[in-house]
Structures are given as structure tokens and as C-alpha cells.
Design a protein around this motif. Structure first.
Motif, PDB file in Angstrom:
ATOM      1  N   LEU A 199       0.812  -1.273   0.060  1.00 32.62           N
ATOM      2  CA  LEU A 199       0.072   0.069   0.033  1.00 32.62           C
ATOM      3  C   LEU A 199       1.060   1.236   0.022  1.00 32.62           C
ATOM      4  O   LEU A 199       0.392   2.322  -0.179  1.00 32.62           O
ATOM      5  CB  LEU A 199      -0.812  -0.022   1.085  1.00 32.62           C
ATOM      6  CG  LEU A 199      -2.074  -0.857   1.185  1.00 32.62           C
ATOM      7  CD1 LEU A 199      -2.642  -0.945   2.734  1.00 32.62           C
ATOM      8  CD2 LEU A 199      -2.965  -1.088   0.082  1.00 32.62           C
ATOM      9  N   TRP A 200       2.089   1.190   0.373  1.00 32.61           N
ATOM     10  CA  TRP A 200       3.101   2.551   0.582  1.00 32.61           C
ATOM     11  C   TRP A 200       4.216   2.332  -0.177  1.00 32.61           C
ATOM     12  O   TRP A 200       5.042   3.211  -0.202  1.00 32.61           O
ATOM     13  CB  TRP A 200       3.083   2.691   2.038  1.00 32.61           C
ATOM     14  CG  TRP A 200       3.516   1.791   2.945  1.00 32.61           C
ATOM     15  CD1 TRP A 200       2.715   0.852   3.733  1.00 32.61           C
ATOM     16  CD2 TRP A 200       4.780   1.263   3.207  1.00 32.61           C
ATOM     17  NE1 TRP A 200       3.387  -0.042   4.608  1.00 32.61           N
ATOM     18  CE2 TRP A 200       4.776   0.172   4.041  1.00 32.61           C
ATOM     19  CE3 TRP A 200       6.298   1.855   2.745  1.00 32.61           C
ATOM     20  CZ2 TRP A 200       6.004  -0.186   4.729  1.00 32.61           C
ATOM     21  CZ3 TRP A 200       7.245   1.219   3.201  1.00 32.61           C
ATOM     22  CH2 TRP A 200       7.172   0.227   4.097  1.00 32.61           C
ATOM     23  N   ALA A 201       4.917   1.168  -0.416  1.00 31.71           N
ATOM     24  CA  ALA A 201       6.110   1.007  -0.862  1.00 31.71           C
ATOM     25  C   ALA A 201       6.378   1.884  -2.334  1.00 31.71           C
ATOM     26  O   ALA A 201       7.561   2.324  -2.507  1.00 31.71           O
ATOM     27  CB  ALA A 201       6.418  -0.502  -1.279  1.00 31.71           C
ATOM     28  N   ASP A 202       5.348   2.178  -2.876  1.00 29.58           N
ATOM     29  CA  ASP A 202       5.788   2.975  -4.122  1.00 29.58           C
ATOM     30  C   ASP A 202       5.271   4.548  -3.917  1.00 29.58           C
ATOM     31  O   ASP A 202       5.314   5.197  -5.030  1.00 29.58           O
ATOM     32  CB  ASP A 202       4.922   2.545  -5.384  1.00 29.58           C
ATOM     33  CG  ASP A 202       5.274   1.067  -5.825  1.00 29.58           C
ATOM     34  OD1 ASP A 202       6.347   0.828  -5.612  1.00 29.58           O
ATOM     35  OD2 ASP A 202       4.438   0.146  -6.383  1.00 29.58           O
ATOM     36  N   ASN A 203       4.988   4.811  -2.851  1.00 31.08           N
ATOM     37  CA  ASN A 203       4.887   6.314  -2.447  1.00 31.08           C
ATOM     38  C   ASN A 203       5.893   7.034  -2.785  1.00 31.08           C
ATOM     39  O   ASN A 203       7.070   6.532  -2.441  1.00 31.08           O
ATOM     40  CB  ASN A 203       4.569   6.522  -1.037  1.00 31.08           C
ATOM     41  CG  ASN A 203       3.924   7.692  -0.545  1.00 31.08           C
ATOM     42  OD1 ASN A 203       2.905   8.243  -1.237  1.00 31.08           O
ATOM     43  ND2 ASN A 203       4.167   8.306   0.463  1.00 31.08           N
ATOM     44  N   PRO A 204       5.879   8.275  -3.651  1.00 27.36           N
ATOM     45  CA  PRO A 204       6.839   9.005  -4.068  1.00 27.36           C
ATOM     46  C   PRO A 204       7.590   9.380  -3.006  1.00 27.36           C
ATOM     47  O   PRO A 204       8.947   9.687  -3.083  1.00 27.36           O
ATOM     48  CB  PRO A 204       6.024  10.007  -4.948  1.00 27.36           C
ATOM     49  CG  PRO A 204       5.017   9.442  -5.278  1.00 27.36           C
ATOM     50  CD  PRO A 204       4.592   8.618  -4.466  1.00 27.36           C
TER      51      PRO A 204
END
Length: 287
Positions: free
Chosen positions: A96-101
Motif C-alpha cells: 500500500l505504501w512501497a511505491d509512494n513517491p
């Protein structure tokens, strides 16, 4: 100090903030129209208006809600505004958050920074004693000094110990394991440097200067004027963050003594004075 000086400082701060906002918006436009992102912020009382003001005229859509469920799934950028939502987000599935910029710091580094005494001891062992005010027992430090709580927000449990009366007044805190004593760094100016630290380097920075009416203030409790100024000491701050194992968004609070920084703390999360200018970080995250 003449009563005219604080008024002049407030005027100077207003002009600096206005000029910085205009120049930052011009720089964003100069670099081309940014992608329209759906940006989700965790709720934080009193911060929404300042964030919206900074993003005025941008193509981004801002929302403020708990970092979970459909709101989290729909967001292009997720921004925790405090420690609890940050740690709560990390406890959710990494997908849910690994690809957050905006990279999220590890829970270990957040908790390390949040404990101000533990933070000091860790950096002391890493060789940064010269860049921080000394911590010692109350009977060792020269007056005036500071007694502060290990976990605190905006200096609300921080006290200046000025004389024998204060030594008696704050004696219970000296023996309280939740408090510690630290040498006082005098000065009418204090700085808060907001940093985006990623991949072992400072990728973007915003420095805020606070001006006080005396040289023994407690930031958060003592009135001050503030405005953006040029960022300094970034190499040192980057080395400290590497030693802490930290990556992400943070705020370094410090004063200068003879031109050298004395770091009080590194807040491991979004700082309040960043709100009107966070749009510059978003543009930086977009490349």
C-alpha cells in the motif's frame, strides 16, 4: 531591545515569506506543468488552510483523511503529518505504501529521533558531540541550562533553568527519567531545516529562521517571527541522518554558535512551517 525591532522583524518576515512564495511558484511553472496528483494528507488540526494556500493554482487535488481504505488506494502521494499516522501506515501492508513517491522512514529511526535523549546518545556515539549541546546532570551544567522532556511537541515541557530559584522549582524533573538536562545555546535566532533525505543524500531542503526578542527563548512557547532563508549545513545534517538510518521527510532544529550548528533535535516527520511551501517538495518528487 527597542520595541521597534520586533515590529521591523515581523515586517521583514512577511516580505520574505511573500517573496519566497512568489519565487517558488515561478520556479515550479518554469519547470513545466506538473502532473496532477491526488495528494492524501493525514488529518492535522490547524494545518489544512496553510497547505491549501501553498497549493493554490496548482493542478493537484488535496484531501485530508485517515491513511487507510479507499482514500489510501486512490492517492498518488500519501503524506503523514505526524508520527502516529506515519507508524500506522508502516504497519499496513507494504504493497500500500512501497511505491509512494515520498519515502517513509523506518519505525526504528522514527522512534530513535522521537526520544530526544536517546537521539543525542546515539549521535554522540557516532561522533557528532561537537554538533550538539552537551547533556549532563543539573549539578554539572552551568546556569542557565535547559531541562526538557524526552518526548515532547513544540517545547511545551521544556524549561530554562536560570537561577537558584529555578533549581529548586524544577528539582523534581532532574530526578525524573522522562526528563534530561542540556546546555543552553544562547541566541535570538533559531532554525528549522526541512529535508527530503533519500538514497543517502539531501534531495531537497527548506530552511526557516525564527527570530526572538531575547537570547534564551523556548521555540514553541516564546513568540517569534519566521521566514525562509538559505539552507546551510546540509552535508552535516545528511551525515547525521545516515548515522540514524533515516530516510524520508524530517525537520532539523538548531542554533548556531560561532557560525557552527548546534542541533537540538531532528523531528522525524512533516514540520508545521513547511505547510505553505510543501508544493515545492511535491514538484521535486515529480522530477
Amino acid at each position: 531591545m527597542s520595541p521597534l525591532i520586533p515590529a521591523l522583524q515581523r515586517t521583514d518576515a512577511r516580505l520574505r515569506k511573500a517573496a519566497f512564495l512568489l519565487s517558488s511558484r515561478w520556479e515550479v511553472r518554469r519547470r513545466g506543468t506538473p502532473d496532477a496528483w491526488r495528494i492524501l494528507f493525514s488529518p492535522k488540526p490547524g494545518w489544512k488552510d496553510a497547505l491549501r494556500k501553498g497549493f493554490a493554482g496548482s493542478p493537484h487535488t488535496l484531501s485530508f483523511a485517515p491513511l487507510e481504505g479507499q482514500a489510501l488506494a486512490d492517492a498518488d502521494l500519501v503524506v503523514p503529518l505526524d508520527i502516529e499516522p506515519l507508524l500506522g501506515l508502516r504497519r499496513q501492508s507494504q504493497a500500500l505504501w512501497a511505491d509512494n513517491p515520498l519515502p517513509l522512514p523506518s519505525a526504528e529511526s522514527v522512534l530513535l529521533c522521537d526520544d530526544k535523549q536517546h537521539f543525542y546518545r546515539h549521535l554522540e556515539q557516532a561522533g557528532f558531540t561537537h554538533a550538539m549541546p552537551r547533556i549532563a546532570e543539573a549539578g554539572v551544567l552551568a546556569l542557565p541550562f535547559i531541562v526538557k522532556r524526552r518526548h515532547d511537541v513544540m517545547g511545551q515541557h521544556c524549561h530554562v533553568v536560570r537561577d537558584e530559584a529555578d533549581l529548586r522549582r524544577y528539582a523534581p524533573l532532574f530526578a525524573d527519567p522522562d526528563y534530561f538536562c542540556q546546555a543552553l545555546v544562547r541566541g535570538e535566532e533559531e532554525f528549522a531545516t526541512h529535508l527530503l533525505f533519500r538514497g543517502g543524500r539531501v534531495e531537497h531542503a527548506l530552511n526557516i529562521r525564527y527570530r526572538f526578542a531575547d537570547d534564551t527563548p523556548v521555540k514553541g512557547k516564546t513568540p517569534a517571527s519566521w521566514a525562509p532563508v538559505a539552507a546551510r549545513h546540509l552535508a552535516l545534517f545528511g551525515d547525521m541522518l545516515s548515522a540514524l538510518g533515516f530516510e524520508g521527510l524530517c525537520c532539523v532544529n538548531y542554533k548556531e554558535e560561532g557560525g557552527a550548528p548546534k542541533v537540538f533535535e531532528i523531528n522525524p516527520h512533516f514540520g508545521g512551517s513547511l505547510c505553505p511551501y510543501f508544493f515545492t517538495f511535491v514538484r521535486h518528487l515529480q522530477g
